[in-house]
Every structure is written in C-alpha cells, then in structure tokens.
Design a protein around this motif. Structure first.
Motif, PDB file in Angstrom:
ATOM      1  N   ALA A   1      37.177 -68.935  19.008  1.00 60.47           N
ATOM      2  CA  ALA A   1      37.584 -67.531  19.127  1.00 60.47           C
ATOM      3  C   ALA A   1      37.196 -66.989  20.495  1.00 60.47           C
ATOM      4  CB  ALA A   1      36.950 -66.689  18.025  1.00 60.47           C
ATOM      5  N   TYR A   2      38.187 -66.476  21.225  1.00 56.06           N
ATOM      6  CA  TYR A   2      37.920 -65.761  22.469  1.00 56.06           C
ATOM      7  C   TYR A   2      37.464 -64.338  22.142  1.00 56.06           C
ATOM      8  CZ  TYR A   2      40.821 -69.376  24.769  1.00 56.06           C
ATOM      9  OH  TYR A   2      41.345 -70.552  25.238  1.00 56.06           O
ATOM     10  N   GLN A   3      36.835 -63.706  23.115  1.00 59.06           N
ATOM     11  CA  GLN A   3      36.517 -62.289  23.006  1.00 59.06           C
ATOM     12  C   GLN A   3      37.737 -61.516  23.494  1.00 59.06           C
ATOM     13  OE1 GLN A   3      33.581 -61.058  21.688  1.00 59.06           O
ATOM     14  NE2 GLN A   3      34.608 -59.069  21.749  1.00 59.06           N
ATOM     15  N   LEU A   4      38.640 -61.177  22.577  1.00 61.25           N
ATOM     16  CA  LEU A   4      39.882 -60.522  22.962  1.00 61.25           C
ATOM     17  C   LEU A   4      39.643 -59.062  23.321  1.00 61.25           C
ATOM     18  CD1 LEU A   4      42.365 -61.805  20.206  1.00 61.25           C
ATOM     19  CD2 LEU A   4      41.965 -62.761  22.480  1.00 61.25           C
ATOM     20  N   PRO A   5      40.413 -58.525  24.268  1.00 59.62           N
ATOM     21  CA  PRO A   5      40.389 -57.075  24.486  1.00 59.62           C
ATOM     22  C   PRO A   5      40.671 -56.339  23.181  1.00 59.62           C
ATOM     23  CG  PRO A   5      41.580 -58.157  26.260  1.00 59.62           C
ATOM     24  CD  PRO A   5      41.295 -59.216  25.228  1.00 59.62           C
ATOM     25  N   GLU A   6      40.148 -55.144  23.064  1.00 62.43           N
ATOM     26  CA  GLU A   6      40.147 -54.423  21.788  1.00 62.43           C
ATOM     27  C   GLU A   6      41.527 -54.341  21.140  1.00 62.43           C
ATOM     28  OE1 GLU A   6      38.833 -50.064  19.934  1.00 62.43           O
ATOM     29  OE2 GLU A   6      38.549 -50.512  22.068  1.00 62.43           O
ATOM     30  N   GLU A   7      42.549 -53.962  21.892  1.00 62.30           N
ATOM     31  CA  GLU A   7      43.864 -53.769  21.297  1.00 62.30           C
ATOM     32  C   GLU A   7      44.469 -55.086  20.828  1.00 62.30           C
ATOM     33  OE1 GLU A   7      47.224 -51.484  20.009  1.00 62.30           O
ATOM     34  OE2 GLU A   7      45.071 -51.180  20.298  1.00 62.30           O
ATOM     35  N   LEU A   8      44.257 -56.162  21.573  1.00 64.80           N
ATOM     36  CA  LEU A   8      44.785 -57.465  21.161  1.00 64.80           C
ATOM     37  C   LEU A   8      44.081 -57.956  19.900  1.00 64.80           C
ATOM     38  CD1 LEU A   8      45.119 -59.293  24.613  1.00 64.80           C
ATOM     39  CD2 LEU A   8      46.761 -57.803  23.442  1.00 64.80           C
ATOM     40  N   GLY A   9      42.773 -57.769  19.844  1.00 59.52           N
ATOM     41  CA  GLY A   9      42.027 -58.164  18.654  1.00 59.52           C
ATOM     42  C   GLY A   9      42.401 -57.330  17.442  1.00 59.52           C
ATOM     43  N   ARG A  10      42.649 -56.044  17.657  1.00 57.41           N
ATOM     44  CA  ARG A  10      43.040 -55.176  16.544  1.00 57.41           C
ATOM     45  C   ARG A  10      44.368 -55.613  15.944  1.00 57.41           C
ATOM     46  NH1 ARG A  10      46.266 -51.005  15.254  1.00 57.41           N
ATOM     47  NH2 ARG A  10      47.320 -51.071  17.278  1.00 57.41           N
ATOM     48  N   LEU A  11      45.287 -56.048  16.790  1.00 61.48           N
ATOM     49  CA  LEU A  11      46.618 -56.417  16.315  1.00 61.48           C
ATOM     50  C   LEU A  11      46.652 -57.814  15.709  1.00 61.48           C
ATOM     51  CD1 LEU A  11      48.787 -54.987  19.232  1.00 61.48           C
ATOM     52  CD2 LEU A  11      48.681 -54.128  16.882  1.00 61.48           C
ATOM     53  N   TYR A  12      46.026 -58.784  16.377  1.00 62.21           N
ATOM     54  CA  TYR A  12      46.181 -60.175  15.937  1.00 62.21           C
ATOM     55  C   TYR A  12      44.996 -60.697  15.136  1.00 62.21           C
ATOM     56  CZ  TYR A  12      47.462 -65.087  15.963  1.00 62.21           C
ATOM     57  OH  TYR A  12      47.797 -66.364  15.566  1.00 62.21           O
ATOM     58  N   GLY A  13      43.809 -60.205  15.423  1.00 63.47           N
ATOM     59  CA  GLY A  13      42.615 -60.783  14.816  1.00 63.47           C
ATOM     60  C   GLY A  13      41.996 -61.802  15.755  1.00 63.47           C
ATOM     61  N   ARG A  14      41.468 -62.891  15.214  1.00 62.16           N
ATOM     62  CA  ARG A  14      40.782 -63.901  16.014  1.00 62.16           C
ATOM     63  C   ARG A  14      41.781 -64.894  16.598  1.00 62.16           C
ATOM     64  NH1 ARG A  14      38.293 -67.226  13.166  1.00 62.16           N
ATOM     65  NH2 ARG A  14      36.564 -67.805  14.524  1.00 62.16           N
ATOM     66  N   LEU A  15      41.529 -65.296  17.853  1.00 65.43           N
ATOM     67  CA  LEU A  15      42.343 -66.326  18.490  1.00 65.43           C
ATOM     68  C   LEU A  15      41.518 -66.998  19.574  1.00 65.43           C
ATOM     69  CD1 LEU A  15      45.115 -67.745  18.825  1.00 65.43           C
ATOM     70  CD2 LEU A  15      45.628 -66.053  20.597  1.00 65.43           C
ATOM     71  N   GLY A  16      41.618 -68.311  19.633  1.00 65.93           N
ATOM     72  CA  GLY A  16      40.941 -69.059  20.679  1.00 65.93           C
ATOM     73  C   GLY A  16      41.395 -70.503  20.654  1.00 65.93           C
ATOM     74  N   PHE A  17      41.008 -71.255  21.681  1.00 58.82           N
ATOM     75  CA  PHE A  17      41.407 -72.652  21.803  1.00 58.82           C
ATOM     76  C   PHE A  17      40.237 -73.486  22.304  1.00 58.82           C
ATOM     77  CE2 PHE A  17      45.354 -70.264  22.290  1.00 58.82           C
ATOM     78  CZ  PHE A  17      46.201 -70.948  21.425  1.00 58.82           C
ATOM     79  N   ALA A  18      40.366 -74.786  22.124  1.00 61.08           N
ATOM     80  CA  ALA A  18      39.411 -75.711  22.715  1.00 61.08           C
ATOM     81  C   ALA A  18      39.534 -75.656  24.235  1.00 61.08           C
ATOM     82  CB  ALA A  18      39.671 -77.127  22.212  1.00 61.08           C
ATOM     83  N   ASP A  19      38.559 -76.226  24.928  1.00 58.40           N
ATOM     84  CA  ASP A  19      38.577 -76.194  26.388  1.00 58.40           C
ATOM     85  C   ASP A  19      39.769 -76.953  26.964  1.00 58.40           C
ATOM     86  OD1 ASP A  19      36.256 -74.720  26.367  1.00 58.40           O
ATOM     87  OD2 ASP A  19      34.946 -76.463  26.637  1.00 58.40           O
ATOM     88  N   ARG A  20      40.255 -77.960  26.225  1.00 55.15           N
ATOM     89  CA  ARG A  20      41.414 -78.739  26.681  1.00 55.15           C
ATOM     90  C   ARG A  20      42.370 -78.885  25.503  1.00 55.15           C
ATOM     91  NH1 ARG A  20      41.438 -84.197  30.383  1.00 55.15           N
ATOM     92  NH2 ARG A  20      43.498 -84.981  29.807  1.00 55.15           N
ATOM     93  N   VAL A  21      43.573 -78.340  25.641  1.00 52.13           N
ATOM     94  CA  VAL A  21      44.503 -78.312  24.516  1.00 52.13           C
ATOM     95  C   VAL A  21      45.930 -78.154  25.026  1.00 52.13           C
ATOM     96  CG1 VAL A  21      44.307 -75.803  24.232  1.00 52.13           C
ATOM     97  CG2 VAL A  21      44.941 -77.206  22.269  1.00 52.13           C
ATOM     98  N   VAL A  22      46.870 -78.739  24.287  1.00 46.12           N
ATOM     99  CA  VAL A  22      48.305 -78.539  24.521  1.00 46.12           C
ATOM    100  C   VAL A  22      48.886 -77.975  23.234  1.00 46.12           C
ATOM    101  CG1 VAL A  22      50.527 -79.620  25.047  1.00 46.12           C
ATOM    102  CG2 VAL A  22      48.431 -80.451  26.168  1.00 46.12           C
ATOM    103  N   TYR A  23      49.553 -76.825  23.318  1.00 46.97           N
ATOM    104  CA  TYR A  23      50.103 -76.201  22.118  1.00 46.97           C
ATOM    105  C   TYR A  23      51.525 -75.714  22.382  1.00 46.97           C
ATOM    106  CZ  TYR A  23      48.374 -71.854  24.376  1.00 46.97           C
ATOM    107  OH  TYR A  23      48.105 -70.830  25.257  1.00 46.97           O
ATOM    108  N   SER A  24      52.325 -75.694  21.319  1.00 45.25           N
ATOM    109  CA  SER A  24      53.719 -75.272  21.419  1.00 45.25           C
ATOM    110  C   SER A  24      53.928 -73.981  20.644  1.00 45.25           C
ATOM    111  CB  SER A  24      54.647 -76.362  20.870  1.00 45.25           C
ATOM    112  OG  SER A  24      54.410 -76.567  19.481  1.00 45.25           O
ATOM    113  N   ASN A  25      55.073 -73.352  20.882  1.00 48.92           N
ATOM    114  CA  ASN A  25      55.418 -72.129  20.164  1.00 48.92           C
ATOM    115  C   ASN A  25      56.921 -72.106  19.928  1.00 48.92           C
ATOM    116  OD1 ASN A  25      55.165 -69.548  19.001  1.00 48.92           O
ATOM    117  ND2 ASN A  25      55.631 -68.555  20.942  1.00 48.92           N
ATOM    118  N   PHE A  26      57.314 -71.992  18.653  1.00 51.71           N
ATOM    119  CA  PHE A  26      58.721 -71.928  18.276  1.00 51.71           C
ATOM    120  C   PHE A  26      58.927 -70.820  17.258  1.00 51.71           C
ATOM    121  CE2 PHE A  26      59.240 -76.324  19.804  1.00 51.71           C
ATOM    122  CZ  PHE A  26      60.518 -76.270  20.335  1.00 51.71           C
TER     123      PHE A  26
END
Length: 313
Positions: free
Chosen positions: A61-86
């Motif tokens: 979990a990253y320390q998201l700015p307040e508005e981003l955290g309020r909207l999405y909740g928790r989000l974070g990644f490993a130090d090395r990662v490849v991710y897709s979005n569809f």
C-alpha cells in the motif's frame, strides 16, 4: 511480482462465499436503476463516488494523497512489477477492430474506469504500448491527467511522493518501425524499442525527445528482452496498455505479474468482424494453463473492478 502473490491464498471457494455474502447483505436500494435511466443506455457519468471494496487480500500500500485514497482505498505495488489494465464487455470482448481504440466504447466512458486508468498510470515508472495501439489513438497522451484531468494535481502529488518523474515514460514497441512520428505522444517524448530494420524505416525522423533502442537485427524481438531492457534502464514499476497480442506474449513469456480488469455491464456480441479477448496469439489451455489468483474486487454502479496476480516467474 509482489510478495503476497507467492504465498498460498485462501481457496477460491472461500472468496466466492465471502463475495456472495457481501452482495446479498447490501441494501437493494443501492442496486436500483436511477430514475429516468434506461439500462440499454450507456452508464451515467458525473460526480465520482468512492469505490466499494467487496474483497481485498493483503497487498502493498502506497501513502495515497487524501482524495485518491478516499475514492479508491488502498493501492500499492512491489518494487518491481509489470501490470496490465483492460476493460472488457460482459461477453469477454476487449477490442472491436484495428481502426480505433475500443476501451471508451466498451466502458461507455464510465468515470470510474477512467479514474482507475489514470491512477494506474500515476503509479508507473513507464507505460508500455504497441505500435498498433498508438495508431488506433492518434490524439492520445499516456498520462494520468489526459484521461482524468480533474485530479491532475493529486496524481502529480502521488508521483512526487513515490519519487517518480513528473510523467510516466511512454514506451512504444515496434519491430517494423511503423509509427507516425507526428503523433503528439511522440512529440512529448518516448522510448522506442525496435529492430535494426525498424530503426532504418524510421530513418531518424522521430522527434528529438525520443530515444531509440535497437533490440535485434531480425524482423522481431522477444518481448521479455524488451522488458529486461526497461528494468535495466531503471523502469521498475511498468504498466502495459498494449493490446491482446502483446498481453498474450507477456503471459506466455511469464513477464506479466498482475492484471487489472474492469468488467463492463455492456454486451458487445460477435459477428463477421473479428473481436478479440484479453489474450490473443497465445494458446494456453489445455497444455499450458495459467491460473491467476484474485487479489481484489471493487464495485461502482454496475461495473466490477478486478485485480489478479499471475503465476510467479
């Protein structure tokens, strides 16, 4: 891949039971169609409501700015990662053809999907696409603010907190060098990974803001080699927004660590024209099944936002 993806998770049946329990115990009023809305019409957009978290396992979990955290909740990644979005239709279509980008058509430009696209870009060191994706979106910029300008300052604050560059680096994969060098995204700056033949075809016409990396003398190069090159150049957190063929190569080559999938309630259908699913050009079942693991489920209106971990390399 993040550490949690390598641990044995709860059985899938437990996840299904928990998700079903959460859905059953919701107020039915939340599921009703808003007054005046026809379900056959595209989804309503407007003021973005917080995502409803239906299921989530233990994740970075990253320390998201307040508005981003309020909207999405928790989000974070490993130090090395490849991710897709569809974004996918209910019947599994992610691409409607080669002449234009289908994402906004399939999502109906749903605001929650555009927000997540921007948020995932804001987390990345680099955004990787293929040449066909660039050709299908002639005016696009692969930046957070381009798809969700209302929260541009929050996305910038997140990148600063993470120690990222002001914008994710655009990376274009093109073996043939078939690019419109006047595309605004190239004018802003990009890293172009190509072959010797592809570089010759471009003939140095690419903008001075671009750097060209030659990965081979043949007609093709291995996608894994391309991502190894990016890691060596310091791009550790990489988002790919390439099409189904690129994702097929990434999964077959065990390069893709995570997949974000927005499930749109629209039914696309199939006829004479070829319509693609999320993975093309790689036949996995029955000899090479790739079993992913559910990491999180979020909901907005009739849309589901899924996050999966792919098997460790």
């Amino acid at each position: 891949m993040h550490a949690d993806a390598r641990r044995e998770g709860r059985p899938l049946t437990n996840v299904d039971v928990e998700l079903a329990w959460q859905l059953r115990n919701r107020s039915s009023a939340q599921d009703r169609v808003p007054p005046g809305r026809d379900r056959r019409q595209q989804p309503l957009t407007g003021v973005l409501a917080p995502f409803e978290v239906l299921f989530e396992t233990e994740l970075p979990a990253y320390q998201l700015p307040e508005e981003l955290g309020r909207l999405y909740g928790r989000l974070g990644f490993a130090d090395r990662v490849v991710y897709s979005n569809f974004v996918s239709s209910l019947d599994g279509v992610v691409a409607l053809g080669t002449s234009f980008s289908a994402g906004s058509v399939i999502s109906g430009k749903f605001e929650g999907d555009r927000f997540l696209m921007a948020l995932l870009r804001a987390c990345a060191d680099a955004v990787v696409i293929g040449a066909s994706t660039m050709r299908a979106t002639p005016g696009h910029l692969w930046t957070p603010a381009h798809v969700y300008p209302d929260l541009a300052s929050s996305f910038s604050a997140l990148r600063e907190m993470l120690g990222r560059a002001p914008q994710p680096r655009l990376v274009v994969l093109t073996a043939a060098g078939d690019l419109d060098v006047n595309h605004p995204a190239l004018q802003k700056g990009a890293t172009i990974l190509t072959t010797h033949q592809g570089a010759e075809r471009m003939g140095g016409r690419q903008p001075a803001t671009c750097d060209v990396v030659i990965l081979g003398r043949g007609k093709r190069f291995k996608v894994k080699r391309a991502f190894d090159e990016l890691h060596e150049r310091g791009f550790q957190v990489i988002l790919t927004e390439g099409g189904p063929h690129l994702v097929g190569q990434l999964i077959a080559g065990q390069v893709l660590d995570e997949a974000f999938l927005t499930l749109s309630p629209v039914v696309a259908g199939r006829g004479k024209a070829r319509r693609l699913g999320m993975v093309e050009g790689a036949e996995l079942l029955p000899l090479m099944p790739v079993w992913s693991r559910l990491l999180s489920v979020r909901r907005q209106s009739d849309f589901l936002f899924l996050r999966y971990a792919l098997p460790a390399t």
